[in-house]
Motif scaffolding. Structure first.
Motif, PDB file in Angstrom:
ATOM      1  N   LYS A 185       0.804  -1.224   0.000  1.00  0.00           N
ATOM      2  CA  LYS A 185       0.000   0.000   0.000  1.00  0.00           C
ATOM      3  C   LYS A 185       0.840   1.279   0.000  1.00  0.00           C
ATOM      4  N   ASN A 186       2.054   1.226   0.485  1.00  0.00           N
ATOM      5  CA  ASN A 186       2.902   2.425   0.526  1.00  0.00           C
ATOM      6  C   ASN A 186       3.881   2.494  -0.645  1.00  0.00           C
ATOM      7  N   GLU A 187       3.769   1.544  -1.556  1.00  0.00           N
ATOM      8  CA  GLU A 187       4.692   1.498  -2.697  1.00  0.00           C
ATOM      9  C   GLU A 187       4.133   2.297  -3.884  1.00  0.00           C
ATOM     10  N   SER A 188       5.048   2.726  -4.755  1.00  0.00           N
ATOM     11  CA  SER A 188       4.660   3.342  -6.024  1.00  0.00           C
ATOM     12  C   SER A 188       4.531   2.231  -7.066  1.00  0.00           C
ATOM     13  N   PHE A 189       3.477   2.313  -7.889  1.00  0.00           N
ATOM     14  CA  PHE A 189       3.189   1.244  -8.839  1.00  0.00           C
ATOM     15  C   PHE A 189       3.533   1.661 -10.270  1.00  0.00           C
ATOM     16  N   ILE A 190       4.099   0.696 -11.000  1.00  0.00           N
ATOM     17  CA  ILE A 190       4.333   0.835 -12.438  1.00  0.00           C
ATOM     18  C   ILE A 190       3.413  -0.188 -13.106  1.00  0.00           C
ATOM     19  N   LEU A 191       2.362   0.298 -13.776  1.00  0.00           N
ATOM     20  CA  LEU A 191       1.334  -0.599 -14.303  1.00  0.00           C
ATOM     21  C   LEU A 191       1.060  -0.351 -15.780  1.00  0.00           C
ATOM     22  N   PHE A 211      -6.718  -0.096  -0.141  1.00  0.00           N
ATOM     23  CA  PHE A 211      -5.966   1.071  -0.615  1.00  0.00           C
ATOM     24  C   PHE A 211      -6.080   1.191  -2.130  1.00  0.00           C
ATOM     25  N   HIS A 212      -5.882   2.408  -2.614  1.00  0.00           N
ATOM     26  CA  HIS A 212      -5.820   2.642  -4.061  1.00  0.00           C
ATOM     27  C   HIS A 212      -4.355   2.790  -4.439  1.00  0.00           C
ATOM     28  N   PRO A 213      -3.869   2.019  -5.413  1.00  0.00           N
ATOM     29  CA  PRO A 213      -2.439   2.056  -5.735  1.00  0.00           C
ATOM     30  C   PRO A 213      -1.993   3.419  -6.272  1.00  0.00           C
ATOM     31  N   ASN A 214      -0.818   3.827  -5.871  1.00  0.00           N
ATOM     32  CA  ASN A 214      -0.217   5.075  -6.353  1.00  0.00           C
ATOM     33  C   ASN A 214       0.535   4.765  -7.652  1.00  0.00           C
ATOM     34  N   ILE A 215      -0.127   5.001  -8.779  1.00  0.00           N
ATOM     35  CA  ILE A 215       0.442   4.653 -10.087  1.00  0.00           C
ATOM     36  C   ILE A 215       1.246   5.846 -10.601  1.00  0.00           C
ATOM     37  N   ILE A 216       2.549   5.651 -10.755  1.00  0.00           N
ATOM     38  CA  ILE A 216       3.412   6.758 -11.171  1.00  0.00           C
ATOM     39  C   ILE A 216       3.881   6.630 -12.620  1.00  0.00           C
ATOM     40  N   VAL A 217       3.835   5.415 -13.175  1.00  0.00           N
ATOM     41  CA  VAL A 217       4.235   5.208 -14.572  1.00  0.00           C
ATOM     42  C   VAL A 217       3.278   4.190 -15.193  1.00  0.00           C
ATOM     43  N   GLN A 218       2.882   4.454 -16.446  1.00  0.00           N
ATOM     44  CA  GLN A 218       2.068   3.512 -17.213  1.00  0.00           C
ATOM     45  C   GLN A 218       2.836   3.110 -18.469  1.00  0.00           C
ATOM     46  N   SER A 219       2.904   1.817 -18.713  1.00  0.00           N
ATOM     47  CA  SER A 219       3.609   1.339 -19.902  1.00  0.00           C
ATOM     48  C   SER A 219       3.040   0.000 -20.328  1.00  0.00           C
ATOM     49  N   SER A 220       3.068  -0.271 -21.629  1.00  0.00           N
ATOM     50  CA  SER A 220       2.659  -1.580 -22.143  1.00  0.00           C
ATOM     51  C   SER A 220       3.875  -2.473 -22.396  1.00  0.00           C
ATOM     52  N   GLN A 221       5.078  -1.970 -22.078  1.00  0.00           N
ATOM     53  CA  GLN A 221       6.312  -2.717 -22.335  1.00  0.00           C
ATOM     54  C   GLN A 221       6.794  -3.390 -21.053  1.00  0.00           C
ATOM     55  N   ARG A 222       6.662  -4.700 -21.017  1.00  0.00           N
ATOM     56  CA  ARG A 222       7.042  -5.458 -19.833  1.00  0.00           C
ATOM     57  C   ARG A 222       8.496  -5.223 -19.432  1.00  0.00           C
ATOM     58  N   MET A 225       9.029  -1.896 -17.821  1.00  0.00           N
ATOM     59  CA  MET A 225       8.455  -1.863 -16.478  1.00  0.00           C
ATOM     60  C   MET A 225       9.399  -2.512 -15.468  1.00  0.00           C
ATOM     61  N   VAL A 226       9.925  -3.690 -15.830  1.00  0.00           N
ATOM     62  CA  VAL A 226      10.836  -4.394 -14.921  1.00  0.00           C
ATOM     63  C   VAL A 226      12.132  -3.609 -14.742  1.00  0.00           C
ATOM     64  N   LYS A 227      12.627  -2.993 -15.819  1.00  0.00           N
ATOM     65  CA  LYS A 227      13.860  -2.202 -15.729  1.00  0.00           C
ATOM     66  C   LYS A 227      13.668  -1.009 -14.792  1.00  0.00           C
ATOM     67  N   LEU A 228      12.505  -0.367 -14.880  1.00  0.00           N
ATOM     68  CA  LEU A 228      12.225   0.767 -13.995  1.00  0.00           C
ATOM     69  C   LEU A 228      12.156   0.319 -12.537  1.00  0.00           C
ATOM     70  N   VAL A 229      11.638  -0.891 -12.313  1.00  0.00           N
ATOM     71  CA  VAL A 229      11.634  -1.440 -10.948  1.00  0.00           C
ATOM     72  C   VAL A 229      13.068  -1.635 -10.466  1.00  0.00           C
ATOM     73  N   GLY A 234       9.812   2.017  -8.475  1.00  0.00           N
ATOM     74  CA  GLY A 234       8.573   1.519  -7.901  1.00  0.00           C
ATOM     75  C   GLY A 234       8.503   0.013  -8.006  1.00  0.00           C
ATOM     76  N   ILE A 235       7.291  -0.541  -7.938  1.00  0.00           N
ATOM     77  CA  ILE A 235       7.089  -1.989  -8.055  1.00  0.00           C
ATOM     78  C   ILE A 235       6.044  -2.236  -9.139  1.00  0.00           C
ATOM     79  N   THR A 236       5.971  -3.483  -9.581  1.00  0.00           N
ATOM     80  CA  THR A 236       4.934  -3.839 -10.545  1.00  0.00           C
ATOM     81  C   THR A 236       4.422  -5.229 -10.238  1.00  0.00           C
TER      82      THR A 236
END
Length: 297
Positions: A185-191, A211-222, A225-229, A234-236
Motif C-alpha cells: 500500500k505504501n509502494e509506487s506502482f508501475i502498471l 488502498f488505491h495504488p499510487n500509479i506513477i508510470v504507465q507502460s505496455s512494455q514489460r 516496467m521491470v527495468k524501472l523497478v 517503484g514496483i509492478t
C-alpha cells in the motif's frame, strides 16, 4: 433446385423411368415433380404422346435456362465447399500485445500454412479494448482477460496463472517469502495503461485490500516496467510466466497470497453471432493447439 434438376434429367434421358433410375427416386415421384413445374409455369414442357418424351417449344426454353441455373448452383456449392475446406476470407483477430508473442506465434504460423488464403489481420489493443471490439462486432475473434460480459460474449479459458510482485532487490519487502497486497500500500506502482484489463483487475484487488495504488508510470512494455523497478522507481505486478521471461537483474519476484488475483486468458467471440468459416477454423485450430475439446458453433 431439385425440381429443375429432375426436369433436366428427364429431358436428357427422354424418359421418366430412366431419369428416375439415375436419380434413385420412384417414377411417380419424378413425374409429379415435372407436373408441378408445368403447373407453376402454366405451360406444357414435355410431349408425352410418344414412347420417348420430347421437349415442347416452351420446354426447350425452360430446359436451356434450367441447365444454366443447375450448373450455376453446382458451381456455387463447389465454391462453398471450398470455402468450408480452406476457410478463405478475412479474419480480424484481436490480440493484446503482451499475449500474442507468448501464446500465438506458433499457432499463427501453423494456421497460415494450413489456410494460406485467409487474410489474417491482427488488431493489437489491450484486453479490455479487444473485448469491447468483439462485443461490438468490429473484431470477430479476440483474446481477453476474465471477467468479461458473458451476456454479449462467449469463449473459453485457455490459460490461468497467478501474479507475482516484482520489487527492487533493496526493498525491505524482499526479505519476505510471500506478499499480501496490503504489504504494497505504501509502494509506487508501475502498471499497464487503462485499456489493459490486467491493470483494472490489479486496481480492483488493491481497493479490496483497503488502498488505491499510487500509479506513477504507465507502460505496455514489460521489459521497460521491470527495468524501472530495478532502478528503484517503484514496483509492478506481472503474471508468473511473463515475469519469468523478463530480465530480473536487480529485482525480486515474490508470489502473492491473493488467489483471486489471477491471469485468466480467454479466447472470445460475439454471442449469438454467425462466425465465418475462417473464424471457426481459427478457433478449432486454437483448441487443438491448446489441447482443449472441440466445440460446435
Amino acid at each position: 433446385m431439385k425440381h429443375l434438376h429432375y426436369f433436366v434429367e428427364v429431358a436428357n434421358y427422354r424418359s421418366f423411368t430412366k431419369a428416375a433410375h439415375q436419380l434413385y427416386v420412384s417414377q411417380p415421384t419424378i413425374s409429379k415433380i415435372v407436373k408441378d413445374i408445368e403447373e407453376e409455369l402454366n405451360v406444357i414442357l414435355l410431349d408425352r404422346s410418344a414412347k420417348t418424351v420430347t421437349l415442347t417449344d416452351a420446354g426447350k426454353i425452360v430446359y436451356d435456362q434450367a441447365c444454366k441455373i443447375v450448373s450455376s448452383f453446382d458451381h456455387l456449392s463447389d465454391t462453398l465447399d471450398q470455402l468450408k475446406k480452406n476457410g478463405n476470407g478475412k479474419l480480424q483477430l484481436g490480440l493484446p500485445p503482451m499475449i500474442g508473442v507468448y501464446f500465438f506465434s506458433d499457432l499463427i504460423r501453423n494456421f497460415k500454412l494450413k489456410y494460406p488464403d485467409v487474410d489474417l489481420q491482427i488488431i493489437e489493443h489491450g484486453a479490455k479494448k479487444v473485448a469491447d471490439l468483439v462485443a461490438e462486432g468490429k473484431v470477430e475473434v479476440g483474446v481477453t482477460l476474465e471477467p468479461y460480459d458473458q451476456k454479449l460474449i462467449e469463449g473459453f479459458v485457455f490459460h490461468d496463472e497467478p501474479l507475482s510482485a516484482i520489487i527492487p532487490e533493496n526493498n525491505a519487502l524482499s526479505e519476505k517469502k510471500k506478499l499480501k497486497l496490503g504489504d504494497l500500500k505504501n509502494e509506487s506502482f508501475i502498471l499497464f495503461p487503462e485499456e489493459f484489463s490486467l491493470r483494472s483487475m490489479i486496481v480492483m484487488n488493491c481497493e479490496r485490500a483497503g488502498f488505491h495504488p499510487n500509479i506513477i508510470v504507465q507502460s505496455s512494455q514489460r521489459d521497460l516496467m521491470v527495468k524501472l523497478v530495478s532502478k528503484g522507481l517503484g514496483i509492478t505486478l506481472l503474471p508468473n510466466g511473463i515475469a519469468e521471461k523478463a530480465d530480473l537483474s536487480g529485482v525480486i519476484s515474490l508470489p502473492l497470497e491473493e488467489q483471486a488475483l489471477r491471469w485468466r486468458l480467454s479466447m472470445i467471440w460475439k454471442k449469438n453471432h454467425c462466425l465465418s468459416f475462417a473464424a471457426r477454423n481459427w478457433i478449432d485450430e486454437a483448441r487443438k493447439s491448446l489441447r482443449l475439446p472441440a466445440k460446435d458453433y
